[in-house]
Design a protein around this motif. Structure first.
Motif, short mmCIF file in Angstrom:
data_model
loop_
_atom_site.label_atom_id
_atom_site.label_comp_id
_atom_site.label_asym_id
_atom_site.label_seq_id
_atom_site.Cartn_x
_atom_site.Cartn_y
_atom_site.Cartn_z
N LYS A 127 6.00 -5.28 11.14
CA LYS A 127 5.00 -6.19 11.70
C LYS A 127 3.97 -5.39 12.49
O LYS A 127 4.22 -4.24 12.88
CB LYS A 127 5.68 -7.21 12.61
CG LYS A 127 6.66 -8.12 11.88
CD LYS A 127 7.34 -9.08 12.85
CE LYS A 127 8.32 -9.98 12.13
NZ LYS A 127 9.02 -10.89 13.07
N ALA A 128 2.83 -6.01 12.73
CA ALA A 128 1.76 -5.33 13.47
C ALA A 128 2.26 -4.87 14.84
O ALA A 128 1.93 -3.78 15.31
CB ALA A 128 0.57 -6.27 13.63
N SER A 129 3.09 -5.68 15.46
CA SER A 129 3.61 -5.36 16.80
C SER A 129 4.61 -4.21 16.77
O SER A 129 4.95 -3.65 17.82
CB SER A 129 4.28 -6.59 17.41
OG SER A 129 5.35 -7.05 16.58
N GLN A 130 5.11 -3.84 15.57
CA GLN A 130 6.09 -2.78 15.44
C GLN A 130 5.48 -1.43 15.07
O GLN A 130 6.15 -0.41 15.13
CB GLN A 130 7.13 -3.16 14.37
CG GLN A 130 7.94 -4.41 14.70
CD GLN A 130 8.84 -4.81 13.55
OE1 GLN A 130 8.39 -4.95 12.41
NE2 GLN A 130 10.12 -5.00 13.85
N LEU A 131 4.21 -1.43 14.69
CA LEU A 131 3.58 -0.20 14.18
C LEU A 131 3.49 0.88 15.25
O LEU A 131 3.76 2.05 14.98
CB LEU A 131 2.19 -0.51 13.62
CG LEU A 131 2.07 -0.52 12.09
CD1 LEU A 131 2.30 0.86 11.52
CD2 LEU A 131 3.05 -1.50 11.46
N HIS A 159 4.70 12.13 3.26
CA HIS A 159 5.01 10.91 2.51
C HIS A 159 5.28 9.76 3.47
O HIS A 159 4.76 8.65 3.30
CB HIS A 159 6.22 11.16 1.61
CG HIS A 159 6.92 9.92 1.17
ND1 HIS A 159 6.42 9.08 0.20
CD2 HIS A 159 8.09 9.35 1.59
CE1 HIS A 159 7.25 8.05 0.03
NE2 HIS A 159 8.26 8.19 0.85
N VAL A 160 6.08 10.00 4.50
CA VAL A 160 6.39 8.98 5.50
C VAL A 160 5.12 8.60 6.26
O VAL A 160 4.85 7.41 6.51
CB VAL A 160 7.48 9.46 6.47
CG1 VAL A 160 7.82 8.35 7.47
CG2 VAL A 160 8.73 9.89 5.70
N TYR A 161 4.34 9.60 6.63
CA TYR A 161 3.08 9.36 7.35
C TYR A 161 2.15 8.45 6.55
O TYR A 161 1.54 7.52 7.09
CB TYR A 161 2.40 10.69 7.64
CG TYR A 161 0.97 10.55 8.09
CD1 TYR A 161 0.67 10.24 9.42
CD2 TYR A 161 -0.09 10.72 7.20
CE1 TYR A 161 -0.66 10.11 9.84
CE2 TYR A 161 -1.40 10.59 7.61
CZ TYR A 161 -1.68 10.29 8.93
OH TYR A 161 -2.98 10.14 9.33
N LEU A 162 2.04 8.70 5.26
CA LEU A 162 1.15 7.90 4.42
C LEU A 162 1.64 6.46 4.30
O LEU A 162 0.83 5.52 4.27
CB LEU A 162 1.03 8.53 3.03
CG LEU A 162 0.26 9.85 2.98
CD1 LEU A 162 0.36 10.48 1.59
CD2 LEU A 162 -1.20 9.66 3.36
N LEU A 163 2.96 6.27 4.23
CA LEU A 163 3.50 4.91 4.19
C LEU A 163 3.16 4.16 5.48
O LEU A 163 2.75 2.99 5.45
CB LEU A 163 5.02 4.94 4.01
CG LEU A 163 5.55 5.39 2.64
CD1 LEU A 163 7.08 5.40 2.65
CD2 LEU A 163 5.04 4.48 1.52
N LEU A 164 3.33 4.83 6.61
CA LEU A 164 3.00 4.21 7.90
C LEU A 164 1.51 3.90 7.99
O LEU A 164 1.11 2.83 8.46
CB LEU A 164 3.41 5.14 9.04
CG LEU A 164 4.92 5.26 9.32
CD1 LEU A 164 5.18 6.43 10.26
CD2 LEU A 164 5.46 3.96 9.92
#
Length: 210
Positions: A127-131, A159-164
């Motif tokens: 969720k937006a609040s979890q980013l 790869h993880v950075y791009l997903l986030l």
């Protein structure tokens, strides 16, 4: 009267057809212009494109060329020639990158890195609040672990950075300004660390080649 009605109907049909053809041509010209701009942007990035980004770029190419391929018969001869040259340029560029990047990321290993750095395999559902919390955790882990990473490890971290980052773009309208600023600062930090490592490796490669 009937003849006039038929003639009017035929005229309307012709005009409608011409209008549709004009719209198609205009759309094709815009798609070709967008594809040209995309190609110039990507090629100009040079070595800054990383292995983790590469699959995304290849998918972008396929998406951008689908409509152009399907409607290429409606292009002018000049546009057909330009489109062919752009695709040839891309294919040569892709062959060069494929040789540089080698094997793609392993899916199971990538999932393990997602859990390791972000604490979840469901980044796309955050969720937006979890980013903000997810990015903070990610960068805390990057800072703590990066000194022992190989280039391949950096590929999985990116790869993880791009997903986030992709998830951030999907929910950014729901994020507070404070969270946006914090996440942007963490993104900048990660990219700085990654580029610093890339520069170090390129320098070492040049020394080995002397």
């Amino acid at each position: 009267m009937k003849k006039l009605f038929v003639a009017a109907l035929m005229l309307m049909t012709v005009l409608s057809t011409l209008g549709a053809q004009a719209q198609t041509k205009s759309k094709l010209e815009q798609d070709l212009e967008d594809f040209r701009a995309w190609m110039n942007k990507r090629v100009s990035q040079g070595d800054s494109i990383t292995r983790a980004e590469w699959p995304v770029i290849k998918q972008e190419f396929r998406t951008r060329t689908q409509s152009l391929d399907r409607n290429s018969s409606q292009m002018s001869e000049a546009s057909k020639q330009e489109y062919g040259e752009l695709k040839t340029r891309y294919n040569e560029w892709e062959a060069e990158k494929e040789e540089s990047y080698g094997d793609p990321l392993n899916r199971e290993t990538a999932a393990a890195w997602e859990r390791r750095l972000a604490g979840t395999n469901k980044i796309g559902q955050l969720k937006a609040s979890q980013l903000r919390g997810a990015f903070v955790r990610f960068m805390e882990n990057v800072r703590a672990q990066r000194t022992d990473w190989s280039l391949r490890d950096w590929d999985y971290a990116e790869h993880v950075y791009l997903l986030l980052s992709d998830r951030k773009q999907q929910v950014i309208s729901q994020m507070s300004n404070s969270d946006k600023m914090k996440v942007a600062a963490l993104q900048l930090e990660f990219n700085t660390l990654r580029k610093s490592r890339d520069a170090k490796d390129r320098y070492n490669q040049m020394r080995e080649q002397r």
